[in-house]
Design a protein around this motif. Structure first.
Motif, PDB file in Angstrom:
ATOM      1  N   ARG A 121     -10.249  53.251   2.683  1.00 57.96           N
ATOM      2  CA  ARG A 121     -10.617  53.022   1.279  1.00 57.96           C
ATOM      3  C   ARG A 121     -11.540  54.107   0.743  1.00 57.96           C
ATOM      4  N   GLY A 122     -11.627  55.224   1.478  1.00 60.07           N
ATOM      5  CA  GLY A 122     -12.358  56.378   0.946  1.00 60.07           C
ATOM      6  C   GLY A 122     -13.740  56.607   1.534  1.00 60.07           C
ATOM      7  N   TRP A 123     -14.192  55.738   2.417  1.00 58.65           N
ATOM      8  CA  TRP A 123     -15.504  55.965   3.028  1.00 58.65           C
ATOM      9  C   TRP A 123     -15.388  57.061   4.085  1.00 58.65           C
ATOM     10  N   ARG A 124     -16.406  57.916   4.164  1.00 58.86           N
ATOM     11  CA  ARG A 124     -16.474  58.915   5.225  1.00 58.86           C
ATOM     12  C   ARG A 124     -17.116  58.232   6.422  1.00 58.86           C
ATOM     13  N   THR A 125     -16.569  58.453   7.617  1.00 57.24           N
ATOM     14  CA  THR A 125     -17.138  57.764   8.780  1.00 57.24           C
ATOM     15  C   THR A 125     -17.427  58.762   9.908  1.00 57.24           C
ATOM     16  N   THR A 126     -18.458  58.460  10.663  1.00 57.96           N
ATOM     17  CA  THR A 126     -18.811  59.296  11.822  1.00 57.96           C
ATOM     18  C   THR A 126     -19.041  58.386  13.011  1.00 57.96           C
ATOM     19  N   LEU A 127     -18.450  58.743  14.147  1.00 61.00           N
ATOM     20  CA  LEU A 127     -18.723  58.001  15.386  1.00 61.00           C
ATOM     21  C   LEU A 127     -19.671  58.824  16.254  1.00 61.00           C
ATOM     22  N   LEU A 128     -20.752  58.189  16.656  1.00 56.13           N
ATOM     23  CA  LEU A 128     -21.748  58.889  17.463  1.00 56.13           C
ATOM     24  C   LEU A 128     -21.291  58.965  18.912  1.00 56.13           C
ATOM     25  N   ASP A 145     -25.908  61.008   2.029  1.00 57.97           N
ATOM     26  CA  ASP A 145     -25.110  59.913   1.483  1.00 57.97           C
ATOM     27  C   ASP A 145     -24.802  58.814   2.515  1.00 57.97           C
ATOM     28  N   THR A 146     -25.535  58.815   3.646  1.00 63.97           N
ATOM     29  CA  THR A 146     -25.257  57.761   4.643  1.00 63.97           C
ATOM     30  C   THR A 146     -25.723  56.406   4.092  1.00 63.97           C
ATOM     31  N   ALA A 147     -24.808  55.472   4.088  1.00 59.75           N
ATOM     32  CA  ALA A 147     -25.111  54.143   3.554  1.00 59.75           C
ATOM     33  C   ALA A 147     -25.605  53.217   4.657  1.00 59.75           C
ATOM     34  N   LEU A 148     -24.943  53.279   5.810  1.00 62.69           N
ATOM     35  CA  LEU A 148     -25.205  52.288   6.859  1.00 62.69           C
ATOM     36  C   LEU A 148     -24.910  52.883   8.232  1.00 62.69           C
ATOM     37  N   VAL A 149     -25.753  52.486   9.183  1.00 62.60           N
ATOM     38  CA  VAL A 149     -25.526  52.851  10.581  1.00 62.60           C
ATOM     39  C   VAL A 149     -25.378  51.547  11.355  1.00 62.60           C
ATOM     40  N   SER A 150     -24.375  51.470  12.231  1.00 63.74           N
ATOM     41  CA  SER A 150     -24.186  50.274  13.058  1.00 63.74           C
ATOM     42  C   SER A 150     -24.117  50.701  14.522  1.00 63.74           C
ATOM     43  N   VAL A 151     -25.114  50.289  15.283  1.00 61.84           N
ATOM     44  CA  VAL A 151     -25.113  50.567  16.727  1.00 61.84           C
ATOM     45  C   VAL A 151     -25.449  49.276  17.453  1.00 61.84           C
ATOM     46  N   MET A 152     -24.616  48.941  18.417  1.00 60.71           N
ATOM     47  CA  MET A 152     -24.785  47.664  19.119  1.00 60.71           C
ATOM     48  C   MET A 152     -26.056  47.648  19.968  1.00 60.71           C
ATOM     49  N   HIS A 153     -26.590  46.451  20.197  1.00 59.07           N
ATOM     50  CA  HIS A 153     -27.793  46.344  21.026  1.00 59.07           C
ATOM     51  C   HIS A 153     -27.417  46.530  22.501  1.00 59.07           C
ATOM     52  N   ALA A 154     -26.426  45.761  22.973  1.00 57.38           N
ATOM     53  CA  ALA A 154     -25.963  45.936  24.359  1.00 57.38           C
ATOM     54  C   ALA A 154     -24.450  46.047  24.352  1.00 57.38           C
ATOM     55  N   ASN A 155     -23.955  46.930  25.204  1.00 52.99           N
ATOM     56  CA  ASN A 155     -22.503  47.146  25.245  1.00 52.99           C
ATOM     57  C   ASN A 155     -21.802  46.070  26.079  1.00 52.99           C
ATOM     58  N   LEU A 170     -20.524  56.148   6.487  1.00 51.68           N
ATOM     59  CA  LEU A 170     -20.846  55.092   7.456  1.00 51.68           C
ATOM     60  C   LEU A 170     -20.882  55.697   8.853  1.00 51.68           C
ATOM     61  N   VAL A 171     -21.815  55.216   9.654  1.00 55.87           N
ATOM     62  CA  VAL A 171     -21.963  55.752  11.021  1.00 55.87           C
ATOM     63  C   VAL A 171     -21.957  54.587  12.006  1.00 55.87           C
TER      64      VAL A 171
END
Ligand code: PLP
Length: 439
Positions: free
Chosen positions: A165-172, A192-202, A145-146
């Motif tokens: 719970r075992g997911w590998r995570t990366t923070l951009l 193996d990246t399942a999902l990327v979550s990046v906000m529209h506006a901070n 997950l990213v």
């Protein structure tokens, strides 16, 4: 000191409220507040007759309800009390109200109403998107997950929970302008990246992320893309198709709707497992009887936001720029945090050299001006803002920054009043600190 319950100054109220909630946690804060109040404002006395004029500049925290929203919610609370799952007249009346709201919310983000699911707010939307999509992919080869390092806690803590719970995570990472670079995502993406979550506006600095480009990169590697649009919806155009995302979360109380209600748009056909199991509400994706008044309020707020956005955005950007240039000109040792070019029109985040943000916040509150710091306060100490930290600012700057977020009721004269009082407050606070001026 006046007896509790009597009308008192804001610092006293804050201290009493704090002590009431968490006696030990706030003891440090109490000491600081009382010292600060004593040093700064011994001559000032506020009571009900001498009330300060309140200026609310914290619209990214929450917005007041629009009268039209209150009217419609009140009508539903009084008269349309049915359960939308009931077959009879009362149920169908409530169901029609929810369906209307679903269309209004869908219109705000260019979506099909059948793809909109109502939630209890932005936090739940982010949780369903990330946990629900991740759970649906459990047992496949995708285990990564990213997210960006400047996401809201609703995303960051969800990733942390999934990591346990075992997911590998990366923070951009982000650069000093507070924007995620597509190159950083390209580097982070894996087979193996399942999902990327990046906000529209901070929420803290208002910067708008290049969501379309980031989503395209994620899709090229077969990953899903979620965006948290809680701080952009209602402020700038948001269109799920133009953004090219798979899921997008919203929260009503950020655009003059009620608290405790939000929505998640999920692209048709995408498998997302529910967090709550129970009845078949919201197409079996979110069990539980719908919050009909809240949902209806969100619908009205969405429709009004869509209609006003262009003019209001222009008005707020002009007010925000007036505030920003006014502060930079009148107060030495100030700087804007984040890209001035790519941000929502209502937000500016400004650092004040040699001023602790929380002290400034309290001093401004005494003057009737409500703002916020990005830093969380716990155990009497200031946590540095994770957003400013991710932008590479030093510990000092992460703790001396204030967010001003403007909204519907703000006027030029309010901004001018703030610019008039701020230099004196900052000077006073600086005279109380021993730290030398920074180069
Ligand atoms: N995401 C962002 C970017 C936010 O700013 C917020 C609230 O501040 C949330 C999510 C959480 O939304 P809610 O308060 O509706 O749970």
């Amino acid at each position: 000191m006046a007896a509790p319950g009597q009308n008192q100054g804001p610092v006293t109220e804050l201290v009493i409220a704090s002590l009431w909630r968490e006696p030990t946690e706030y003891i440090g804060r109490w000491k600081k507040l009382s010292r600060l109040a004593g040093q700064l404002f011994t001559a000032k006395c506020y009571d009900s007759k001498n009330a300060v004029q309140r200026i609310y500049l914290d619209h990214n925290a929450t917005t007041p309800l629009l009268p039209a929203v209150i009217d419609r919610m009140t009508a539903v609370l009084r008269e349309e009390f049915g359960n939308p799952s009931s077959v009879h007249h009362f149920g169908q009346q409530a169901k029609a109200a929810v369906d209307d709201a679903r269309s209004q919310v869908a219109d705000l983000v260019g979506a099909d109403p059948s793809e909109v699911l109502f939630t209890s707010g932005g936090t739940e939307g982010d949780n369903i998107a990330i946990r629900g999509a991740a759970e649906a992919l459990e047992g496949t080869r995708r285990k990564h997950l990213v997210a960006s390092a400047i996401e809201h806690e609703a995303v960051l803590n969800t990733l942390k929970a999934l990591a346990r719970r075992g997911w590998r995570t990366t923070l951009l990472p982000v650069d000093q302008s507070g924007i995620v670079s597509p190159a950083a995502l390209r580097e982070a993406l894996a087979e193996d990246t399942a999902l990327v979550s990046v906000m529209h506006a901070n929420n803290e600095i208002g910067t708008i992320q290049p969501v379309f480009e980031l989503a395209r990169l994620a899709h090229e590697r077969g990953a899903l893309f979620h965006t948290d649009a809680v701080q952009s919806a209602g402020k700038i155009p948001v269109n799920v198709k133009e953004l090219g995302v798979d899921m997008l979360s919203l929260s009503a109380h950020k655009f003059y709707g009620p608290k405790g209600v939000g929505a998640l748009w999920i692209r048709r056909g995408l498998r997302v497992l529910p967090l709550m199991t129970g009845g078949r509400q919201e197409r079996s994706r979110r069990a539980g009887t719908e919050n009909v008044p809240g949902i209806v309020g969100m619908g009205v707020a969405a429709a009004i936001a869509a209609g006003k956005m262009e003019n209001e955005g222009r008005r707020l950007a002009a007010l925000r720029d007036r505030l920003e240039t006014g502060i930079l000109r009148a107060v030495p040792g100030t700087a804007v945090n984040g890209s001035p070019d790519h941000r929502v029109p209502n937000t500016t985040n400004i650092s004040f050299d040699r001023v602790e943000a929380e002290s400034l916040l309290i001093a401004l509150d005494l003057e009737g001006v409500a703002v916020s710091t990005g830093s969380a306060c716990s155990s009497g100490t200031l946590e540095p803002s994770h957003v400013l930290k991710a932008m590479g600012f030093n510990a000092h700057r992460t703790q001396n920054s204030i967010r001003f977020s403007l909204g519907g009721g703000n006027t030029e004269s309010e901004i001018d009043r703030l610019i008039a009082v701020l230099p004196g407050i900052v000077e006073k606070l600086r005279s109380l600190t021993r730290a030398p001026a920074r180069a």
